[in-house]
Design a protein around this motif. Structure first.
Motif, mmCIF file in Angstrom:
data_model
loop_
_atom_site.group_PDB
_atom_site.id
_atom_site.type_symbol
_atom_site.label_atom_id
_atom_site.label_comp_id
_atom_site.label_asym_id
_atom_site.label_seq_id
_atom_site.Cartn_x
_atom_site.Cartn_y
_atom_site.Cartn_z
ATOM 1 N N PRO A 43 0.864 -1.184 -0.085
ATOM 2 C CA PRO A 43 0.016 0.042 -0.014
ATOM 3 C C PRO A 43 0.632 1.346 -0.002
ATOM 4 C CG PRO A 43 -0.044 -1.110 1.962
ATOM 5 C CD PRO A 43 0.605 -2.092 1.268
ATOM 6 N N GLU A 44 2.247 1.269 0.354
ATOM 7 C CA GLU A 44 2.976 2.284 0.192
ATOM 8 C C GLU A 44 3.963 2.274 -0.720
ATOM 9 O OE1 GLU A 44 4.739 2.445 4.380
ATOM 10 O OE2 GLU A 44 2.809 2.949 5.156
ATOM 11 N N GLY A 45 3.613 1.577 -1.871
ATOM 12 C CA GLY A 45 4.615 1.237 -2.987
ATOM 13 C C GLY A 45 4.437 1.985 -3.974
ATOM 14 N N TYR A 46 3.707 2.859 -4.085
ATOM 15 C CA TYR A 46 3.459 3.662 -5.253
ATOM 16 C C TYR A 46 2.997 2.994 -6.491
ATOM 17 C CZ TYR A 46 6.520 6.577 -2.212
ATOM 18 O OH TYR A 46 7.146 7.296 -1.142
ATOM 19 N N GLY A 47 2.318 1.945 -6.284
ATOM 20 C CA GLY A 47 1.593 1.179 -7.435
ATOM 21 C C GLY A 47 2.482 0.190 -8.265
ATOM 22 N N TYR A 48 3.559 0.249 -7.632
ATOM 23 C CA TYR A 48 4.584 -0.831 -8.476
ATOM 24 C C TYR A 48 5.171 -1.659 -7.710
ATOM 25 C CZ TYR A 48 8.386 2.340 -7.513
ATOM 26 O OH TYR A 48 9.515 3.103 -6.855
ATOM 27 N N LYS A 49 5.030 -1.641 -6.312
ATOM 28 C CA LYS A 49 5.638 -2.591 -5.309
ATOM 29 C C LYS A 49 4.991 -3.712 -4.801
ATOM 30 C CE LYS A 49 9.508 0.459 -4.387
ATOM 31 N NZ LYS A 49 10.334 1.177 -3.184
ATOM 32 N N TYR A 50 5.232 -4.751 -4.560
ATOM 33 C CA TYR A 50 4.569 -5.865 -4.212
ATOM 34 C C TYR A 50 5.381 -6.951 -3.247
ATOM 35 C CZ TYR A 50 1.954 -4.630 -8.320
ATOM 36 O OH TYR A 50 1.305 -3.797 -9.285
ATOM 37 N N TYR A 51 4.542 -7.618 -2.453
ATOM 38 C CA TYR A 51 5.490 -8.366 -1.661
ATOM 39 C C TYR A 51 4.500 -9.916 -1.353
ATOM 40 C CZ TYR A 51 2.186 -6.964 2.179
ATOM 41 O OH TYR A 51 1.021 -6.661 2.831
ATOM 42 N N THR A 52 5.493 -11.066 -1.140
ATOM 43 C CA THR A 52 4.997 -12.125 -0.933
ATOM 44 C C THR A 52 5.244 -12.660 0.510
ATOM 45 O OG1 THR A 52 5.520 -12.839 -3.340
ATOM 46 C CG2 THR A 52 5.237 -14.679 -1.770
ATOM 47 N N LEU A 98 8.979 -19.735 -1.784
ATOM 48 C CA LEU A 98 9.051 -18.134 -2.021
ATOM 49 C C LEU A 98 9.397 -18.005 -3.629
ATOM 50 C CD1 LEU A 98 10.418 -16.356 0.847
ATOM 51 C CD2 LEU A 98 8.076 -16.238 0.223
ATOM 52 N N ARG A 99 10.539 -18.702 -3.996
ATOM 53 C CA ARG A 99 11.014 -18.731 -5.291
ATOM 54 C C ARG A 99 9.937 -19.246 -6.356
ATOM 55 N NH1 ARG A 99 12.454 -15.176 -6.384
ATOM 56 N NH2 ARG A 99 14.489 -15.329 -5.391
ATOM 57 N N LEU A 100 9.226 -20.260 -5.969
ATOM 58 C CA LEU A 100 8.289 -20.760 -6.823
ATOM 59 C C LEU A 100 7.115 -19.867 -6.922
ATOM 60 C CD1 LEU A 100 8.022 -24.579 -5.871
ATOM 61 C CD2 LEU A 100 9.175 -23.575 -7.775
ATOM 62 N N ALA A 101 6.793 -19.043 -6.011
ATOM 63 C CA ALA A 101 5.771 -17.967 -5.980
ATOM 64 C C ALA A 101 6.037 -17.066 -6.899
ATOM 65 C CB ALA A 101 5.455 -17.283 -4.587
ATOM 66 N N SER A 102 7.335 -16.514 -6.955
ATOM 67 C CA SER A 102 7.938 -15.554 -7.917
ATOM 68 C C SER A 102 7.836 -16.057 -9.443
ATOM 69 C CB SER A 102 9.222 -14.898 -7.593
ATOM 70 O OG SER A 102 10.270 -16.183 -7.830
ATOM 71 N N ILE A 103 7.915 -17.221 -9.659
ATOM 72 C CA ILE A 103 8.190 -17.776 -10.977
ATOM 73 C C ILE A 103 6.461 -17.739 -11.316
ATOM 74 C CG2 ILE A 103 8.143 -19.977 -12.200
ATOM 75 C CD1 ILE A 103 10.770 -20.413 -10.780
ATOM 76 N N ILE A 104 5.584 -18.097 -10.647
ATOM 77 C CA ILE A 104 4.174 -18.130 -10.915
ATOM 78 C C ILE A 104 3.960 -16.624 -11.323
ATOM 79 C CG2 ILE A 104 1.581 -18.284 -10.003
ATOM 80 C CD1 ILE A 104 2.755 -20.588 -8.447
ATOM 81 N N VAL A 111 5.978 -11.934 -17.916
ATOM 82 C CA VAL A 111 7.385 -11.076 -17.622
ATOM 83 C C VAL A 111 8.366 -12.310 -18.297
ATOM 84 C CG1 VAL A 111 8.835 -10.499 -15.767
ATOM 85 C CG2 VAL A 111 6.343 -9.905 -15.531
ATOM 86 N N LYS A 112 9.286 -11.365 -18.963
ATOM 87 C CA LYS A 112 10.284 -12.291 -19.521
ATOM 88 C C LYS A 112 11.670 -12.197 -18.513
ATOM 89 C CE LYS A 112 9.202 -10.574 -24.156
ATOM 90 N NZ LYS A 112 9.887 -9.778 -25.321
ATOM 91 N N ASN A 113 11.869 -11.167 -17.680
ATOM 92 C CA ASN A 113 12.972 -11.274 -16.869
ATOM 93 C C ASN A 113 12.705 -11.129 -15.205
ATOM 94 O OD1 ASN A 113 14.932 -11.601 -19.054
ATOM 95 N ND2 ASN A 113 14.087 -9.465 -19.579
ATOM 96 N N PHE A 114 13.196 -11.868 -14.399
ATOM 97 C CA PHE A 114 13.438 -11.503 -13.008
ATOM 98 C C PHE A 114 14.417 -11.257 -12.623
ATOM 99 C CE2 PHE A 114 12.889 -11.986 -8.315
ATOM 100 C CZ PHE A 114 11.583 -11.648 -8.169
ATOM 101 N N ILE A 115 14.944 -9.811 -12.185
ATOM 102 C CA ILE A 115 16.069 -9.306 -12.156
ATOM 103 C C ILE A 115 16.326 -9.021 -10.538
ATOM 104 C CG2 ILE A 115 17.649 -7.394 -12.776
ATOM 105 C CD1 ILE A 115 15.945 -7.054 -15.131
ATOM 106 N N ILE A 116 17.422 -9.554 -9.890
ATOM 107 C CA ILE A 116 17.777 -9.460 -8.696
ATOM 108 C C ILE A 116 19.272 -8.818 -8.655
ATOM 109 C CG2 ILE A 116 16.212 -11.245 -7.919
ATOM 110 C CD1 ILE A 116 18.672 -13.026 -7.528
ATOM 111 N N THR A 117 19.637 -8.256 -7.255
ATOM 112 C CA THR A 117 21.031 -8.266 -6.953
ATOM 113 C C THR A 117 21.243 -9.404 -5.852
ATOM 114 O OG1 THR A 117 21.252 -6.060 -7.541
ATOM 115 C CG2 THR A 117 23.003 -6.782 -6.125
ATOM 116 N N SER A 118 21.937 -10.333 -5.989
ATOM 117 C CA SER A 118 22.006 -11.297 -4.988
ATOM 118 C C SER A 118 23.039 -10.936 -3.735
ATOM 119 C CB SER A 118 22.374 -12.739 -5.584
ATOM 120 O OG SER A 118 22.592 -13.578 -4.437
ATOM 121 N N LYS A 119 23.080 -11.391 -2.700
ATOM 122 C CA LYS A 119 23.947 -11.106 -1.570
ATOM 123 C C LYS A 119 24.932 -12.406 -2.134
ATOM 124 C CE LYS A 119 21.258 -9.681 2.351
ATOM 125 N NZ LYS A 119 20.958 -9.890 3.766
#
Length: 242
Positions: A43-52, A98-104, A111-119
């Motif tokens: 709700p505080e993500g300016y319309g483009y942020k989500y969370y699982t 959680l990773r399977l949820a993001s794949i769904i 979506v073609k690409n899921f982009i992260i900066t991994s620790k």
């Protein structure tokens, strides 16, 4: 992609007012009991942020992932993923769920690409789920090259030498900016080989990275490895197939 008949767990579709498809579902059986997975709009993500969120039947938060996505974009960006410390490395597989949820989310929103900066400590985790290094930063490139070049293990000598070759090439004053950018791609390929070899030899702990790395999971790679992912959906009783 197919949403199957609800024989194991029901995937519930929750469309947002901007047309983004969000899903919730249950993990019917886990070492921690029945689990609930729900993808929500921030709700505080300016319309483009989500969370699982991953919660148990007592509504205790077990893990979560934050990501950003603009409707109809080719890319989703993973911002942060976390499993509560008490459940890590104990075969609860919360990170995997959680990773399977993001794949769904990826596939159902085209979506073609899921982009992260991994620790640096999580690179092997993400690599397991088919993320590949996609280095764009010169600083990351240089640190990864130094990391691999310094690895003097017998089974990694060829990769260490390749890293040293790239270091020499980028240090050449005649190397153009275009080539320097291409060396980021070469370093990504080198790191991919490094991770694959360490994993194949079950030596991940002996070949750790020392710097966060950009990584990307593509829809094409997911589809190419659909049997791998479909087996994981089946393992967790998630009623989804690619």
């Amino acid at each position: 992609m197919n949403l199957l008949n609800p024989l194991r767990s029901t995937l519930k579709l929750n469309n947002t007012d901007n047309g983004v498809k969000l899903f919730s579902f249950k993990i019917p059986e886990n070492k921690a009991g029945e689990l609930n997975v729900c993808v929500k709009r921030d709700p505080e993500g300016y319309g483009y942020k989500y969370y699982t969120e991953l919660r148990n039947r007592f509504d205790k938060l077990l893990g979560y992932e934050h990501f950003s996505y603009f409707k109809d974009s080719d890319n989703m960006s993973g911002l942060f993923i976390k499993v509560e410390p008490e459940y890590r490395q104990k075969h609860y597989y919360f990170g995997e769920i959680l990773r399977l949820a993001s794949i769904i989310e990826m596939l159902e929103n085209n979506v073609k690409n899921f982009i992260i900066t991994s620790k640096e400590t999580a690179v092997y985790f993400h690599s397991k789920y088919k993320f590949r290094p996609s280095i764009t930063s010169f600083e990351t490139r240089d640190r990864v090259l130094d990391n691999i070049a310094a690895d003097k293990s017998i089974d990694f000598q060829d990769l260490s030498m390749k890293a040293q070759d790239i270091i020499t090439q980028k240090a050449n004053p005649k190397t153009t900016n275009t080539t320097l950018r291409e060396l980021c791609k070469d370093t990504s390929t080198l790191l991919y080989k490094y991770l694959q070899r360490a994993t194949a030899k079950k030596q991940q702990n002996n070949h750790q990275l020392k710097w966060p790395v950009e990584m990307t999971l593509t829809a094409d790679d997911i589809k190419a490895d659909k049997d791998f992912f479909n087996n994981l959906f089946k393992k967790h009783g998630i009623d989804y197939q690619i």
